[in-house]
Design a protein around this motif. Sequence first.
Motif, PDB file in Angstrom:
ATOM      1  N   ALA A   6       0.873  -1.175   0.000  1.00 46.14           N
ATOM      2  CA  ALA A   6       0.000   0.000   0.000  1.00 46.14           C
ATOM      3  C   ALA A   6       0.906   1.220   0.000  1.00 46.14           C
ATOM      4  N   GLU A   7       0.379   2.320  -0.540  1.00 46.84           N
ATOM      5  CA  GLU A   7       1.159   3.548  -0.635  1.00 46.84           C
ATOM      6  C   GLU A   7       0.225   4.731  -0.442  1.00 46.84           C
ATOM      7  N   ALA A   8       0.736   5.753   0.230  1.00 43.95           N
ATOM      8  CA  ALA A   8      -0.062   6.962   0.430  1.00 43.95           C
ATOM      9  C   ALA A   8       0.867   8.166   0.519  1.00 43.95           C
ATOM     10  N   ARG A   9       0.356   9.290   0.080  1.00 40.55           N
ATOM     11  CA  ARG A   9       1.072  10.567   0.224  1.00 40.55           C
ATOM     12  C   ARG A   9       0.567  11.214   1.506  1.00 40.55           C
ATOM     13  N   ILE A  10       1.500  11.545   2.381  1.00 37.06           N
ATOM     14  CA  ILE A  10       1.166  12.186   3.650  1.00 37.06           C
ATOM     15  C   ILE A  10       1.725  13.604   3.625  1.00 37.06           C
ATOM     16  N   GLU A  11       0.890  14.552   3.943  1.00 30.67           N
ATOM     17  CA  GLU A  11       1.284  15.968   3.879  1.00 30.67           C
ATOM     18  C   GLU A  11       2.081  16.374   5.113  1.00 30.67           C
ATOM     19  N   ASN A  31      -1.330   1.656  13.587  1.00 32.38           N
ATOM     20  CA  ASN A  31      -1.138   0.341  12.982  1.00 32.38           C
ATOM     21  C   ASN A  31      -2.344  -0.537  13.288  1.00 32.38           C
ATOM     22  N   SER A  32      -3.153  -0.810  12.284  1.00 33.77           N
ATOM     23  CA  SER A  32      -4.440  -1.469  12.516  1.00 33.77           C
ATOM     24  C   SER A  32      -4.340  -2.959  12.829  1.00 33.77           C
ATOM     25  N   THR A  33      -3.188  -3.585  12.650  1.00 35.40           N
ATOM     26  CA  THR A  33      -3.045  -4.996  13.025  1.00 35.40           C
ATOM     27  C   THR A  33      -2.407  -5.167  14.399  1.00 35.40           C
ATOM     28  N   ARG A 105       5.323   3.987   1.655  1.00 27.72           N
ATOM     29  CA  ARG A 105       4.968   2.702   1.058  1.00 27.72           C
ATOM     30  C   ARG A 105       5.225   1.608   2.090  1.00 27.72           C
ATOM     31  N   ILE A 106       4.267   0.703   2.208  1.00 27.23           N
ATOM     32  CA  ILE A 106       4.437  -0.465   3.066  1.00 27.23           C
ATOM     33  C   ILE A 106       4.322  -1.695   2.184  1.00 27.23           C
ATOM     34  N   ASP A 107       5.344  -2.540   2.241  1.00 21.65           N
ATOM     35  CA  ASP A 107       5.334  -3.806   1.518  1.00 21.65           C
ATOM     36  C   ASP A 107       5.411  -4.929   2.537  1.00 21.65           C
ATOM     37  N   GLY A 108       4.583  -5.930   2.356  1.00 22.85           N
ATOM     38  CA  GLY A 108       4.579  -7.065   3.263  1.00 22.85           C
ATOM     39  C   GLY A 108       4.603  -8.368   2.497  1.00 22.85           C
ATOM     40  N   LEU A 130      -3.233  -2.467   5.666  1.00 27.94           N
ATOM     41  CA  LEU A 130      -2.168  -1.522   5.313  1.00 27.94           C
ATOM     42  C   LEU A 130      -2.754  -0.171   4.911  1.00 27.94           C
ATOM     43  N   HIS A 131      -3.792  -0.197   4.102  1.00 26.22           N
ATOM     44  CA  HIS A 131      -4.420   1.060   3.674  1.00 26.22           C
ATOM     45  C   HIS A 131      -5.009   1.812   4.878  1.00 26.22           C
ATOM     46  N   GLU A 132      -5.659   1.084   5.769  1.00 22.17           N
ATOM     47  CA  GLU A 132      -6.220   1.704   6.975  1.00 22.17           C
ATOM     48  C   GLU A 132      -5.106   2.285   7.850  1.00 22.17           C
ATOM     49  N   SER A 133      -4.011   1.560   7.984  1.00 23.26           N
ATOM     50  CA  SER A 133      -2.881   2.036   8.793  1.00 23.26           C
ATOM     51  C   SER A 133      -2.295   3.317   8.219  1.00 23.26           C
ATOM     52  N   LEU A 134      -2.121   3.363   6.909  1.00 26.22           N
ATOM     53  CA  LEU A 134      -1.588   4.584   6.279  1.00 26.22           C
ATOM     54  C   LEU A 134      -2.539   5.759   6.451  1.00 26.22           C
ATOM     55  N   ARG A 135      -3.831   5.502   6.351  1.00 27.44           N
ATOM     56  CA  ARG A 135      -4.817   6.566   6.558  1.00 27.44           C
ATOM     57  C   ARG A 135      -4.702   7.125   7.970  1.00 27.44           C
TER      58      ARG A 135
END
Length: 142
Positions: A6-11, A31-33, A105-108, A130-135
């Motif tokens: 998952a990947e996200a842009r954080i401001e 971290n949602s897990t 970016r998080i790769d697992g 992963l997407h929830e964690s990045l959010r």
Amino acid sequence: MAEVSAEARIEAPAEKVWDRLTDFSSYGEWNSTHTSFPKGGPQKLEVGGTFEENMRLMGFPAEVNWTIEELETARTLAIRGKGPMAVVVSTRYTLIPEGDATTVRIDGEFTGAAVSLMAGKLKDSATAALHESLRKLGGLVT
């Protein structure tokens, strides 16, 4: 094997994102897990450092014994762990600075005999986590 990313842009600048990413006392806030560190997070953030984490994946609890494999401050944190049923878990956090923002970016990767039985469900569940964690991470640092 099941691979997820998952990947996200954080401001926020990479250093600020890194500080939150490696603040293990507040790991559960994003971290949602993650459920707990039975012995606390890593005492020292260094290659070869180890720590235990209790997690929840696909609704099931799991204890993972992690080893830090790669570390570059404000850029990369790669960990590899052994979980239940001889499952090996790898997680890599990569931060790419873009001025006052950062792409995270998080790769697992999950490997082991048990993974092949549930690879599809595991991939879907882990990708969503992963997407929830990045959010959540983005919400904490912006």
